[in-house]
Design a protein around this motif. Sequence first.
Motif, PDB file in Angstrom:
ATOM      1  N   VAL A  26       0.308  -1.396  -0.159  1.00  0.00           N
ATOM      2  CA  VAL A  26       0.072   0.037  -0.103  1.00  0.00           C
ATOM      3  C   VAL A  26       0.706   1.539   0.071  1.00  0.00           C
ATOM      4  CG1 VAL A  26      -2.096  -1.092   0.975  1.00  0.00           C
ATOM      5  CG2 VAL A  26      -0.572   0.252   2.305  1.00  0.00           C
ATOM      6  N   ALA A  27       2.053   1.258   0.769  1.00  0.00           N
ATOM      7  CA  ALA A  27       3.320   2.365   0.498  1.00  0.00           C
ATOM      8  C   ALA A  27       4.376   1.933   0.797  1.00  0.00           C
ATOM      9  CB  ALA A  27       2.162   3.414   1.908  1.00  0.00           C
ATOM     10  N   GLN A  35       8.240   8.627  -3.601  1.00  0.00           N
ATOM     11  CA  GLN A  35       7.266   7.292  -2.176  1.00  0.00           C
ATOM     12  C   GLN A  35       6.362   6.482  -3.541  1.00  0.00           C
ATOM     13  OE1 GLN A  35       5.251   9.976   0.539  1.00  0.00           O
ATOM     14  NE2 GLN A  35       7.092  10.854   1.487  1.00  0.00           N
ATOM     15  N   TYR A  36       5.477   5.710  -3.013  1.00  0.00           N
ATOM     16  CA  TYR A  36       4.902   5.118  -3.988  1.00  0.00           C
ATOM     17  C   TYR A  36       3.557   4.678  -3.183  1.00  0.00           C
ATOM     18  CZ  TYR A  36       1.689   1.362  -5.898  1.00  0.00           C
ATOM     19  OH  TYR A  36       0.838   0.468  -5.964  1.00  0.00           O
ATOM     20  N   TYR A  37       2.358   5.157  -3.662  1.00  0.00           N
ATOM     21  CA  TYR A  37       1.086   4.555  -2.482  1.00  0.00           C
ATOM     22  C   TYR A  37       0.094   4.024  -3.835  1.00  0.00           C
ATOM     23  CZ  TYR A  37       2.148   7.975   0.614  1.00  0.00           C
ATOM     24  OH  TYR A  37       3.265   8.130   1.638  1.00  0.00           O
ATOM     25  N   LYS A  68      -4.589   6.776  -1.956  1.00  0.00           N
ATOM     26  CA  LYS A  68      -3.743   7.957  -2.523  1.00  0.00           C
ATOM     27  C   LYS A  68      -4.693   8.965  -1.568  1.00  0.00           C
ATOM     28  CE  LYS A  68      -0.845   7.355  -5.935  1.00  0.00           C
ATOM     29  NZ  LYS A  68      -0.720   7.138  -7.144  1.00  0.00           N
ATOM     30  N   PHE A  92      -3.758   7.768   2.642  1.00  0.00           N
ATOM     31  CA  PHE A  92      -2.837   7.432   3.342  1.00  0.00           C
ATOM     32  C   PHE A  92      -1.506   7.913   3.226  1.00  0.00           C
ATOM     33  CE2 PHE A  92      -4.042   2.315   4.211  1.00  0.00           C
ATOM     34  CZ  PHE A  92      -5.416   3.155   4.800  1.00  0.00           C
ATOM     35  N   ALA A  93      -0.691   8.099   4.359  1.00  0.00           N
ATOM     36  CA  ALA A  93       0.859   8.697   3.983  1.00  0.00           C
ATOM     37  C   ALA A  93       2.059   8.048   4.973  1.00  0.00           C
ATOM     38  CB  ALA A  93       0.477  10.078   4.690  1.00  0.00           C
ATOM     39  N   LEU A 140       2.633   4.505   9.663  1.00  0.00           N
ATOM     40  CA  LEU A 140       1.795   4.941   8.614  1.00  0.00           C
ATOM     41  C   LEU A 140       0.335   5.196   8.935  1.00  0.00           C
ATOM     42  CD1 LEU A 140       1.144   4.406   5.860  1.00  0.00           C
ATOM     43  CD2 LEU A 140      -0.106   2.767   6.603  1.00  0.00           C
TER      44      LEU A 140
END
Length: 125
Positions: free
Chosen positions: A48-49, A58-60, A65, A68-69, A81
Amino acid sequence: QVQLVESGGGSVQAGGSLRLSCDIRGFNYGDYCMAWFRQVSGKEREGVAVLYEVGTGQYYAASVKGRFAASRDRFKNTLYLQMNSLKPEDTAMYYCAAARFCGRNVPRVDEYKYWGQGTQVTVST
């Protein structure tokens, strides 16, 4: 010894927030890809991230997207997270993972050598 220890899971109502933590021990995680995966029983583990090596992006997953961070605190050696606007479909076991090298596409389970034990997130309607 490399160890990843997740915490922060729990039960929350839809629309609520949770922050997961991953305590990182035994290596300099700034040189690693650090990822959050989740898994629902009977389904494949989903990335997921991802935080790539420090400063490289970064990737989500599309499903998270904007909600979440992921972040890391280098002083505490901790990965986070932050999960906002949670939905029932976010219910899963969440895992943090580390890889010395990773691709810049959808994260693959087989790229990640180190895994935590998981923390359960349950979102109710």
